[in-house]
Design a protein around this motif. Structure first.
Motif, short mmCIF file in Angstrom:
data_model
loop_
_atom_site.label_atom_id
_atom_site.label_comp_id
_atom_site.label_asym_id
_atom_site.label_seq_id
_atom_site.Cartn_x
_atom_site.Cartn_y
_atom_site.Cartn_z
N HIS A 3 51.48 47.87 24.19
CA HIS A 3 51.27 46.54 24.75
C HIS A 3 52.52 45.71 24.53
O HIS A 3 53.23 45.87 23.55
N GLN A 7 50.79 40.53 25.01
CA GLN A 7 49.48 41.19 25.04
C GLN A 7 48.95 41.37 23.62
O GLN A 7 47.77 41.15 23.35
N LEU A 11 45.50 39.81 22.00
CA LEU A 11 44.48 40.64 21.34
C LEU A 11 44.19 40.13 19.92
O LEU A 11 43.03 40.10 19.50
N TYR A 14 42.06 37.07 20.27
CA TYR A 14 40.69 37.47 20.60
C TYR A 14 39.93 37.86 19.34
O TYR A 14 38.81 37.40 19.10
N PHE A 35 37.42 35.65 27.86
CA PHE A 35 38.56 36.57 27.79
C PHE A 35 38.50 37.59 28.93
O PHE A 35 39.54 37.94 29.50
N ARG A 36 37.31 38.07 29.26
CA ARG A 36 37.19 39.02 30.38
C ARG A 36 37.60 38.38 31.70
O ARG A 36 38.28 39.00 32.52
N ASN A 38 39.67 35.91 32.14
CA ASN A 38 41.12 35.70 32.17
C ASN A 38 41.91 37.00 32.13
O ASN A 38 43.11 37.00 32.41
N ALA A 39 41.26 38.11 31.83
CA ALA A 39 41.94 39.41 31.86
C ALA A 39 42.34 39.78 33.29
O ALA A 39 43.20 40.63 33.49
N ARG A 40 41.74 39.12 34.27
CA ARG A 40 42.06 39.39 35.68
C ARG A 40 43.39 38.76 36.11
O ARG A 40 43.88 39.07 37.19
N LYS A 43 49.48 40.37 35.13
CA LYS A 43 50.35 40.46 33.96
C LYS A 43 51.71 39.82 34.20
O LYS A 43 52.41 39.46 33.27
#
Length: 81
Positions: A3, A7, A11, A14, A35-36, A38-40, A43
């Motif tokens: 990562h 990243q 983590l 989180y 968090f899920r 915003n994971a979209r 990058k």
């Protein structure tokens, strides 16, 4: 899987949120959902990710406060639907 530094920081944030929310009913599902969601984010959108990371750090401090009963949203407000 390696990562990036950002990243790894996200983590760690989180995990800190999950630990801080252990004694606050209803917070963990909300944290996971945020968090899920915003994971979209792409990058490559580093500025947005860094903004959300800093915002998350501030919200983590609020969550750690014993008087905290609710948490604001991490995601951008949705436009008119």
């Amino acid at each position: 899987m390696r990562h990036s530094k950002l990243q790894q920081q996200v983590l760690v944030l989180y995990r800190q949120f999950l630990r801080a929310a252990q004694n606050k009913p209803g917070f963990i599902p909300r944290i996971r959902d945020e968090f899920r969601e915003n994971a979209r984010i792409k990058k490559t959108d580093v500025m947005h990710i860094e903004y959300l990371f800093r915002r998350g750090q501030r919200q983590l401090e609020q969550l750690r406060d014993a008087n905290t009963k609710q948490l604001g949203s991490f995601s951008k407000p949705k436009g008119p639907g």
